[in-house]
Scaffold this motif. Structure first.
Motif, mmCIF file in Angstrom:
data_model
loop_
_atom_site.group_PDB
_atom_site.id
_atom_site.type_symbol
_atom_site.label_atom_id
_atom_site.label_comp_id
_atom_site.label_asym_id
_atom_site.label_seq_id
_atom_site.Cartn_x
_atom_site.Cartn_y
_atom_site.Cartn_z
ATOM 1 N N TYR A 94 73.361 5.075 45.587
ATOM 2 C CA TYR A 94 71.940 4.863 45.891
ATOM 3 C C TYR A 94 71.156 6.115 45.503
ATOM 4 O O TYR A 94 70.494 6.740 46.332
ATOM 5 C CB TYR A 94 71.770 4.533 47.373
ATOM 6 C CG TYR A 94 72.635 3.385 47.820
ATOM 7 C CD1 TYR A 94 72.472 2.115 47.275
ATOM 8 C CD2 TYR A 94 73.643 3.571 48.765
ATOM 9 C CE1 TYR A 94 73.281 1.055 47.661
ATOM 10 C CE2 TYR A 94 74.453 2.521 49.168
ATOM 11 C CZ TYR A 94 74.264 1.272 48.604
ATOM 12 O OH TYR A 94 75.073 0.220 48.983
ATOM 13 N N SER A 95 71.271 6.450 44.232
ATOM 14 C CA SER A 95 70.748 7.729 43.732
ATOM 15 C C SER A 95 69.228 7.789 43.698
ATOM 16 O O SER A 95 68.661 8.879 43.645
ATOM 17 C CB SER A 95 71.290 7.980 42.317
ATOM 18 O OG SER A 95 70.911 6.902 41.462
ATOM 19 N N LYS A 96 68.575 6.627 43.728
ATOM 20 C CA LYS A 96 67.114 6.625 43.573
ATOM 21 C C LYS A 96 66.372 6.277 44.858
ATOM 22 O O LYS A 96 65.171 6.022 44.830
ATOM 23 C CB LYS A 96 66.714 5.645 42.462
ATOM 24 C CG LYS A 96 67.226 6.069 41.094
ATOM 25 C CD LYS A 96 66.756 5.136 39.997
ATOM 26 C CE LYS A 96 67.238 5.614 38.632
ATOM 27 N NZ LYS A 96 66.780 4.717 37.541
ATOM 28 N N GLU A 173 57.417 15.263 44.187
ATOM 29 C CA GLU A 173 58.656 14.798 43.565
ATOM 30 C C GLU A 173 59.888 15.068 44.425
ATOM 31 O O GLU A 173 60.927 14.430 44.251
ATOM 32 C CB GLU A 173 58.818 15.446 42.193
ATOM 33 C CG GLU A 173 57.723 15.049 41.203
ATOM 34 C CD GLU A 173 57.967 15.628 39.826
ATOM 35 O OE1 GLU A 173 59.014 16.299 39.644
ATOM 36 O OE2 GLU A 173 57.127 15.415 38.939
ATOM 37 N N GLY A 176 61.411 12.059 46.232
ATOM 38 C CA GLY A 176 62.102 11.028 45.443
ATOM 39 C C GLY A 176 61.382 9.688 45.343
ATOM 40 O O GLY A 176 62.010 8.695 44.959
ATOM 41 N N ASN A 178 59.162 8.969 43.177
ATOM 42 C CA ASN A 178 58.817 8.697 41.774
ATOM 43 C C ASN A 178 59.735 7.663 41.147
ATOM 44 O O ASN A 178 59.304 6.854 40.312
ATOM 45 C CB ASN A 178 58.877 10.003 40.977
ATOM 46 C CG ASN A 178 57.888 11.028 41.497
ATOM 47 O OD1 ASN A 178 58.158 11.668 42.506
ATOM 48 N ND2 ASN A 178 56.750 11.164 40.844
ATOM 49 N N PHE A 179 61.029 7.658 41.530
ATOM 50 C CA PHE A 179 61.951 6.654 41.004
ATOM 51 C C PHE A 179 61.531 5.251 41.445
ATOM 52 O O PHE A 179 61.542 4.304 40.667
ATOM 53 C CB PHE A 179 63.381 6.940 41.471
ATOM 54 C CG PHE A 179 63.959 8.212 40.935
ATOM 55 C CD1 PHE A 179 64.164 8.385 39.572
ATOM 56 C CD2 PHE A 179 64.310 9.245 41.795
ATOM 57 C CE1 PHE A 179 64.696 9.560 39.077
ATOM 58 C CE2 PHE A 179 64.848 10.426 41.310
ATOM 59 C CZ PHE A 179 65.037 10.585 39.944
ATOM 60 N N LEU A 180 61.161 5.144 42.711
ATOM 61 C CA LEU A 180 60.729 3.860 43.251
ATOM 62 C C LEU A 180 59.449 3.397 42.565
ATOM 63 O O LEU A 180 59.313 2.219 42.206
ATOM 64 C CB LEU A 180 60.507 3.985 44.767
ATOM 65 C CG LEU A 180 60.011 2.749 45.512
ATOM 66 C CD1 LEU A 180 60.962 1.584 45.333
ATOM 67 C CD2 LEU A 180 59.817 3.073 46.998
ATOM 68 N N GLN A 182 58.409 4.261 39.570
ATOM 69 C CA GLN A 182 58.716 3.920 38.184
ATOM 70 C C GLN A 182 59.341 2.536 38.076
ATOM 71 O O GLN A 182 59.031 1.778 37.153
ATOM 72 C CB GLN A 182 59.662 4.971 37.580
ATOM 73 C CG GLN A 182 59.936 4.797 36.086
ATOM 74 C CD GLN A 182 58.682 4.891 35.251
ATOM 75 O OE1 GLN A 182 57.759 5.634 35.579
ATOM 76 N NE2 GLN A 182 58.634 4.124 34.167
ATOM 77 N N ASN A 183 60.206 2.203 39.014
ATOM 78 C CA ASN A 183 60.823 0.874 39.011
ATOM 79 C C ASN A 183 59.766 -0.224 39.145
ATOM 80 O O ASN A 183 59.805 -1.229 38.435
ATOM 81 C CB ASN A 183 61.827 0.764 40.157
ATOM 82 C CG ASN A 183 62.482 -0.609 40.231
ATOM 83 O OD1 ASN A 183 63.415 -0.907 39.502
ATOM 84 N ND2 ASN A 183 61.999 -1.453 41.126
ATOM 85 N N PHE A 210 68.561 1.558 45.000
ATOM 86 C CA PHE A 210 67.581 1.841 46.063
ATOM 87 C C PHE A 210 68.111 1.427 47.446
ATOM 88 O O PHE A 210 68.185 2.227 48.358
ATOM 89 C CB PHE A 210 66.266 1.114 45.771
ATOM 90 C CG PHE A 210 65.613 1.567 44.507
ATOM 91 C CD1 PHE A 210 64.921 2.761 44.456
ATOM 92 C CD2 PHE A 210 65.694 0.800 43.347
ATOM 93 C CE1 PHE A 210 64.320 3.190 43.287
ATOM 94 C CE2 PHE A 210 65.095 1.214 42.181
ATOM 95 C CZ PHE A 210 64.408 2.413 42.141
#
Length: 555
Positions: A94-96, A173, A176, A178-180, A182-183, A210
């Motif tokens: 669950y890296s993002k 940033e 975290g 930003n990953f969500l 961007q998705n 996620f």
């Protein structure tokens, strides 16, 4: 997946087998209390040994169990190292997932108080996104404000630039988010080519990488949709939803499978077309149309259609292309599809043709404007036709309103209203109305004649209207002639009739007889009626012939 390979499976199987044997013996001897007590004691011992071999070996380094992750052996020496290894795996899988430490909303199911806080939060998000702290009071800290501070303010999603507050991409940033973001942006970008169900977006962030809890998702999706509301169109079961309200967002989180989004894909000829529509509405041209601009542009067309009289919505006395365009406006649910597909298609054009030929685009814009004008003015033209009928067929002269109204009123000035039948009285009263607006006055007499106003009549009823107007005015003319003859209703019976034939032409006569002859009239009527045949048309022709001969003799 972290795999545990037990090396002592022989002992484990033996203990399980022994436990099953004890249970079987107990079933066969249910009444031997001493034996049952001994057997329970043995079974408890077996269970303790089983727990020692299975769960007791989980956290110990030794010969009983080996751990593997992605094909490589991992050394687990105690509970701490076991949990540490699980944490490392979770961070990798669950890296993002964003860092958000709030036990109130990072749950699968929210409590009732937090549900209420969520609704208040979303309402403030929709209504006060341009205000500092979404309009929350500085001195008070309700749950929804606490969530705002941690979820929007700390992440930089809600920020101020030159004193203007807005919603946008996360700035912090480290957390975290930003990953969500961007998705979700990738999902939105994928809708340029067609609608996608919002359930897909919910599902995409509820799984790896996620794996967000539903409680958090129910906060996040409304935030993202509000932040990007100008970049997409939202659709529900009933079609296009022009405005994003807190009620709509509540329904989206509750039943996302019922909603779709579509990002705007405006460029090239589509942009030229869009600005052409705005030019028609006297609106400024735009380089980057947003959902708000689409709403502002499509609304006048929908309002224009809804404000049309029923006649203008149904008449077929229009150009075929105009009728097709009117239907396209009536059925419009998706502004992008309407502007760039349905409207041009109704007018006989395709978007790829307009893209290749600038002259064709100009021609389309011109014809579109003409069709809109034709729809807008068709009701006025109907009023004009009714006015022309009265001037040409009734008065026989050209007058302007209210002059021709006064001419008609003078025409029937000597008519005795109390002699009229009920439908004639209604028409007569409408005729003498002092309404100063031409359309309203004409509608008034049309309703008195036909029972409905001009804006409600159909194409077939227009000719019926002219026939009824002609007959009604003719009735009033005949009754006026009787009134002008000095007729006394208390002493006389009067008839005015006309007979027209190809041979003799038109013959008119006014018959007046004293009421003292009523008895003779009834007797003669009975005699003549007894002589008539069963053929109605023959009877009418015979009586008409007799009348014609009597009129000839009189002349």
């Amino acid at each position: 997946i972290l795999f545990g390979w037990y090396r002592n499976t022989t002992e484990i199987k033996k203990l399980l087998f022994e436990s099953e044997k004890i249970k079987k013996v107990k079933e066969n001897h249910p009444y031997d209390l001493v034996a049952l007590r001994e057997l329970d004691s043995i079974l408890q011992h077996q269970v303790r040994l089983l727990n020692h071999y299975v769960t007791g070996s989980l956290y110990k380094e030794g010969p009983y169990i080996k751990w593997f992750y992605k094909g490589k052996e991992k050394i687990i020496s105690n509970r701490k190292s076991f949990n540490k290894q699980l944490s490392l795996i979770c961070r990798e899988v669950y890296s993002k997932v964003p860092v958000y430490k709030n036990e109130m909303i990072t749950k699968t199911r929210l409590s009732s108080p937090i549900q209420t806080a969520r609704k208040n939060f979303v309402r403030s998000l929709v209504e006060n996104w341009e205000k500092k702290d979404l309009g929350f009071e500085d001195s008070k800290f309700p749950p929804e404000k606490t969530i705002y501070l941690s979820l929007l303010k700390d992440t930089g999603i809600h920020r101020s630039e030159k004193g203007i507050f807005s919603l946008g991409e996360p700035k912090n940033e480290k957390l975290g988010f930003n990953f969500l973001w961007q998705n979700c942006m990738e999902f939105l970008s994928s809708t340029y080519t067609g609608k996608r169900n919002l359930k897909e977006l919910f599902d995409s962030i509820s799984v790896a990488p996620f794996k967000l809890k539903k409680g958090f998702i129910d906060f996040w999706i409304p935030i993202f949709l509000c932040a990007k509301k100008d970049d997409f169109a939202l659709f529900g079961k009933d079609g296009y939803i022009p405005y994003l309200t807190s009620e709509t967002l509540e329904l989206v989180t509750k039943d996302p499978e019922d909603y779709y989004i579509k990002a705007f894909n405006i460029g090239g000829v589509r942009l030229n077309l869009f600005n052409g529509y705005r030019q028609l509405l006297n609106q400024s041209s735009q380089k980057n149309p947003t959902n708000k601009l689409f709403v502002d542009t499509i609304r006048p067309f929908l309002t224009f259609y809804r404000g049309l009289p029923v006649y203008a919505k149904k008449t077929t006395k229009l150009d075929k292309r105009t009728i097709a365009l009117r239907e396209a406006i009536a059925k419009s649910k998706d502004p992008e599809d309407s502007f760039f597909v349905q409207f041009p298609k109704a007018m006989g054009y395709e978007i790829h043709q307009l893209k290749k030929n600038p002259k064709l685009l100009k021609e389309y814009s011109s014809r579109f404007q003409e069709s809109i004008k034709e729809i807008r003015t068709c009701y006025d033209e109907l009023i004009g036709r009714v006015e022309s009928f009265i001037l040409n067929e009734i008065l026989g002269k050209k007058f302007k309103f209210p002059v021709y109204r006064e001419q008609l009123q003078q025409r029937y000035l000597n008519l005795k209203p109390y002699l009229l039948l009920s439908h004639q009285q209604v028409f007569y009263q409408r005729l003498y109305s002092e309404i100063e607006d031409k359309a309203s006055w004409l509608n008034s007499i049309v309703q008195g004649c036909l029972g409905k106003t001009l804006d409600e009549i159909s194409d077939t009823e227009e000719q019926i209207l002219y026939d009824k107007l002609r007959d009604t005015f003719h009735e009033l003319d005949n009754l006026t002639d009787i009134s002008n003859s000095g007729f006394d209703i208390d002493k006389e019976i009067a008839f005015k009739f006309e007979i027209t034939s190809f041979v003799e032409g038109l013959k008119k006569n006014l018959v007046r007889i004293p009421k003292s002859k009523t008895k003779q009239l009834i007797q003669l009527h009975s005699v003549m009626k007894s002589k008539l045949s069963s053929d109605r048309q023959l009877n009418i022709a015979t009586l008409a012939k007799i009348l014609e001969e009597l009129l000839d003799h009189e002349s």
